[in-house]
Write an enzyme that holds these catalytic residues in place. Structure first.
Site, PDB file in Angstrom:
ATOM      1  N   VAL A 152      23.146  91.702  43.432  1.00  0.00           N
ATOM      2  CA  VAL A 152      23.283  91.354  44.220  1.00  0.00           C
ATOM      3  C   VAL A 152      22.302  90.942  45.324  1.00  0.00           C
ATOM      4  O   VAL A 152      23.480  89.700  46.428  1.00  0.00           O
ATOM      5  CB  VAL A 152      23.872  93.166  45.445  1.00  0.00           C
ATOM      6  CG1 VAL A 152      25.587  92.680  46.251  1.00  0.00           C
ATOM      7  CG2 VAL A 152      25.132  93.683  43.487  1.00  0.00           C
ATOM      8  N   CYS A 153      21.696  91.253  45.789  1.00  0.00           N
ATOM      9  CA  CYS A 153      20.776  91.308  46.726  1.00  0.00           C
ATOM     10  C   CYS A 153      20.302  89.502  46.461  1.00  0.00           C
ATOM     11  O   CYS A 153      20.477  88.801  47.867  1.00  0.00           O
ATOM     12  CB  CYS A 153      19.552  91.854  47.016  1.00  0.00           C
ATOM     13  SG  CYS A 153      19.763  93.688  47.478  1.00  0.00           S
ATOM     14  N   ASP A 154      20.160  88.896  45.621  1.00  0.00           N
ATOM     15  CA  ASP A 154      19.831  87.980  45.133  1.00  0.00           C
ATOM     16  C   ASP A 154      21.105  86.900  45.078  1.00  0.00           C
ATOM     17  O   ASP A 154      21.168  85.957  45.954  1.00  0.00           O
ATOM     18  CB  ASP A 154      19.786  88.071  43.910  1.00  0.00           C
ATOM     19  CG  ASP A 154      19.557  86.532  43.258  1.00  0.00           C
ATOM     20  OD1 ASP A 154      18.197  86.322  42.753  1.00  0.00           O
ATOM     21  OD2 ASP A 154      20.535  85.502  42.995  1.00  0.00           O
TER      22      ASP A 154
END
Length: 166
Positions: free
Chosen positions: A59-61
């Site tokens: 999700v951060c990516d």
């Protein structure tokens, strides 16, 4: 403080919660070359601060890539992605991912940003997922503390807040 969960378990956020209308607290984080960066370094610009637990997760990516794409379409806007990842890991990830429109910054050293913006997770020493938009006069115009850390923020609302900021 907002209620936040990590993998559906409640976590404790340390620091002050930020609200729309607040003066944005200045903070010190580290760039990928280990130089100190502060909010005041981008004074006079609109800032979108994208907070992620770790740049190396799915999700951060995706969140960082999305704001990198949006940055190319925006004028007089700085997009800062802040995590507690080491600056070296952030630099490696950005190079591998072709990220060049956002600045990745590390709060690893002393959680200065995390504590001032109320996103430091006490139990994990990570930052909770959040979005802050700060206008050119350093007023907070948008805040989203994502209730479940593993979920995406509301990208459209954040981008609209940037477009409406002065």
């Amino acid at each position: 403080m907002p209620e936040v969960t990590f993998k559906e378990k409640p976590v404790t956020l340390v620091g002050d919660d930020i609200s729309v209308g607040d003066k944005a607290p200045d903070f010190t984080v580290l760039a990928t070359d280990l130089s100190e960066i502060t909010l005041s370094d981008s004074k006079g610009k609109i800032r979108l601060i994208s907070v992620v637990p770790s740049i190396d997760t799915g999700v951060c990516d995706q969140q960082t890539r999305r704001f990198n794409e949006e940055a190319a379409k925006l004028e007089n806007v700085e997009i800062l992605t802040i995590s507690v990842d080491l600056p070296f890991a952030q630099k490696r990830w950005c190079a591998a991912a072709g990220i060049d429109n956002v600045q990745t910054l590390s709060d690893h050293r002393d959680l200065d940003f995390g504590k001032k913006y109320g996103v430091a997770i006490e139990e994990l020493r990570l930052l909770a997922r959040a979005i802050f938009v700060v206008d050119s006069s350093d007023t907070v115009v948008y805040v989203e503390y994502v209730p479940e850390v593993s979920q995406h923020p509301n990208y459209e609302e954040a981008i609209n807040a940037v477009k409406n900021a002065k």
